[in-house]
Write a protein that holds these residues in place. Sequence first.
Motif, PDB file in Angstrom:
ATOM      1  N   ALA A  74       0.839  -1.214   0.000  1.00 54.49           N
ATOM      2  CA  ALA A  74       0.000   0.000   0.000  1.00 54.49           C
ATOM      3  C   ALA A  74       0.868   1.256   0.000  1.00 54.49           C
ATOM      4  CB  ALA A  74      -0.926  -0.004   1.212  1.00 54.49           C
ATOM      5  N   VAL A  75       1.990   1.218   0.720  1.00 52.56           N
ATOM      6  CA  VAL A  75       2.899   2.375   0.742  1.00 52.56           C
ATOM      7  C   VAL A  75       3.497   2.594  -0.643  1.00 52.56           C
ATOM      8  CG1 VAL A  75       5.003   3.347   1.756  1.00 52.56           C
ATOM      9  CG2 VAL A  75       3.431   2.012   3.181  1.00 52.56           C
TER      10      VAL A  75
ATOM     11  N   ASP B  59       2.270   1.619  -3.485  1.00 50.90           N
ATOM     12  CA  ASP B  59       1.208   2.081  -4.384  1.00 50.90           C
ATOM     13  C   ASP B  59       1.022   3.594  -4.269  1.00 50.90           C
ATOM     14  OD1 ASP B  59       0.643  -0.376  -5.475  1.00 50.90           O
ATOM     15  OD2 ASP B  59      -1.122  -0.775  -4.232  1.00 50.90           O
ATOM     16  N   GLU B  60       1.051   4.098  -3.035  1.00 55.14           N
ATOM     17  CA  GLU B  60       0.877   5.533  -2.826  1.00 55.14           C
ATOM     18  C   GLU B  60       2.075   6.319  -3.358  1.00 55.14           C
ATOM     19  OE1 GLU B  60      -0.738   9.216  -1.709  1.00 55.14           O
ATOM     20  OE2 GLU B  60      -1.611   7.239  -2.103  1.00 55.14           O
ATOM     21  N   ILE B  61       3.291   5.772  -3.180  1.00 55.09           N
ATOM     22  CA  ILE B  61       4.485   6.411  -3.731  1.00 55.09           C
ATOM     23  C   ILE B  61       4.379   6.496  -5.251  1.00 55.09           C
ATOM     24  CG2 ILE B  61       6.950   6.041  -4.174  1.00 55.09           C
ATOM     25  CD1 ILE B  61       7.163   5.008  -1.280  1.00 55.09           C
ATOM     26  N   GLU B  62       3.952   5.412  -5.877  1.00 51.51           N
ATOM     27  CA  GLU B  62       3.834   5.398  -7.330  1.00 51.51           C
ATOM     28  C   GLU B  62       2.755   6.370  -7.804  1.00 51.51           C
ATOM     29  OE1 GLU B  62       3.318   1.223  -7.865  1.00 51.51           O
ATOM     30  OE2 GLU B  62       5.441   0.782  -7.524  1.00 51.51           O
ATOM     31  N   ARG B  63       1.660   6.463  -7.046  1.00 48.54           N
ATOM     32  CA  ARG B  63       0.581   7.380  -7.424  1.00 48.54           C
ATOM     33  C   ARG B  63       1.027   8.831  -7.251  1.00 48.54           C
ATOM     34  NH1 ARG B  63      -2.790  10.768  -5.547  1.00 48.54           N
ATOM     35  NH2 ARG B  63      -2.051  10.530  -3.398  1.00 48.54           N
ATOM     36  N   ARG B  64       1.695   9.125  -6.123  1.00 48.33           N
ATOM     37  CA  ARG B  64       2.021  10.502  -5.796  1.00 48.33           C
ATOM     38  C   ARG B  64       3.250  11.011  -6.530  1.00 48.33           C
ATOM     39  NH1 ARG B  64       2.773  12.012   0.508  1.00 48.33           N
ATOM     40  NH2 ARG B  64       0.861  10.738   0.570  1.00 48.33           N
TER      41      ARG B  64
ATOM     42  N   ARG C  47       8.500   1.049  -7.410  1.00 46.15           N
ATOM     43  CA  ARG C  47       8.895   0.497  -6.103  1.00 46.15           C
ATOM     44  C   ARG C  47      10.292  -0.105  -6.089  1.00 46.15           C
ATOM     45  NH1 ARG C  47       4.111  -3.098  -4.624  1.00 46.15           N
ATOM     46  NH2 ARG C  47       3.097  -1.248  -5.483  1.00 46.15           N
TER      47      ARG C  47
ATOM     48  N   GLN D  22       8.442  12.807   5.576  1.00 53.57           N
ATOM     49  CA  GLN D  22       7.009  12.555   5.429  1.00 53.57           C
ATOM     50  C   GLN D  22       6.517  11.631   6.545  1.00 53.57           C
ATOM     51  OE1 GLN D  22       5.057  13.763   2.647  1.00 53.57           O
ATOM     52  NE2 GLN D  22       6.894  15.027   2.345  1.00 53.57           N
TER      53      GLN D  22
ATOM     54  N   ALA E  90       4.205   9.020   6.915  1.00 49.60           N
ATOM     55  CA  ALA E  90       3.391   8.126   6.083  1.00 49.60           C
ATOM     56  C   ALA E  90       2.578   7.129   6.894  1.00 49.60           C
ATOM     57  CB  ALA E  90       4.274   7.380   5.096  1.00 49.60           C
TER      58      ALA E  90
ATOM     59  N   MET F 176       8.486   6.866   2.111  1.00 50.67           N
ATOM     60  CA  MET F 176       7.798   8.018   1.546  1.00 50.67           C
ATOM     61  C   MET F 176       8.720   9.244   1.543  1.00 50.67           C
ATOM     62  SD  MET F 176       4.875   8.662   0.115  1.00 50.67           S
ATOM     63  CE  MET F 176       3.714   7.444   0.779  1.00 50.67           C
TER      64      MET F 176
END
Length: 393
Positions: A102-103, A105-110, A115, A198, A200, A217
Amino acid sequence: MRYLTCAFAAMTMMVNGANAQSVPCGGEFDTFVSELRAEAERQGFAPQVAADFLSGVRQDPDVLAADRRQGIFQDPFITFSRKLISQSRLDRGREMADRYDAVFDEIERRYGISRGVLLAFWAFETDFGAVQGDYNTLNALVTMAHDCRRPEIFRPQIFAALALHERGDFDPDTTTGAWAGEIGQVQMLPKDILENGQDADGDGRVTLKTSAPDALMSGAAMLSDLGWRHGEPWLQEVVLPEDFNWYDTGVHTTKTVAEWERLGVRARNGRLDDGRLEASIVIPQGRNGPAFIAYPNFKVFFEWNESFTYVLTAAYFATRLEGAPVYDAGDPAPGLSGEQMKALQSKLADRGYDVGGIDGILGAGTRNSVREVQRELGLPADAWPTPDLLNRL
């Protein structure tokens, strides 16, 4: 992060500020610390806060010894990468990718950072948090700032640590990390933490030593701040034609992917990326060794570490974590020992080439000089120094 340390990497920094000549250093250590207190006050820190923060600081000779002991970076890419990349590290990396899915995924989105990149740095810096260093961080920073080799890099970190201290995130007595002052699971310097730290995991604190989400993050935020291009690749193994112009290899030459393709460059697996991207061809051990195409994001790795061999290994490991096969090592010509490299650098310097120092390490200056002298001598200009080249000189 950013200077060659700890579990291989205290990272080299890109710090805004004065040049080396204008940054005070050296002299009596106690006098130097008094000057730091005065500068802290000029920067707006309360006199008592600055005095308390620096009251117990001491010079650490082990830090200076570590700074001058970095022999592993004399290893060529194949040897170095095989030392750092093991099956157990690959397995552990994939396990961590699943655990913190999940972390990531958020890094890739933001931030658009894949990864594998963060996993590679996490693995090489601290073995996924297991080896974070036990040097007192304030002592390390002040020792390195007092040493006159690179004060412009380390002096600003002292005041960044003081700012972290003011907000309760740095204890001068108990905060520890790598010998060059990096802290936490991905080894960030105080200034980087101050600017890119951050929270996170949602606990209201930025704790890079104990919180993997915070560390990952924060590392991603720093890479983004350093210029990472959202969603783009960084490195890919390629096959080169036999009649390739070897002088065009190296990060000093860029062409579009489409132009490289017209010159016969092919992906070893799959296809090359967007033909409009600028890229370089990298052959770390000459024309008979491994070959890669380096996309724009590859250059961001150098903001984390200045060692070409380390950067290429980290970038390659990131691709392995995402499914790339083991590179084709080829059959490169034998390289030089540390003493032979120093002899070569001396000979190149005598001919007027700027090798960047006689240190036995194949750095950018030496590579460029080797490429130029190879062309001068009518040899394939692949920037790989060999015993034959040394004998010719």
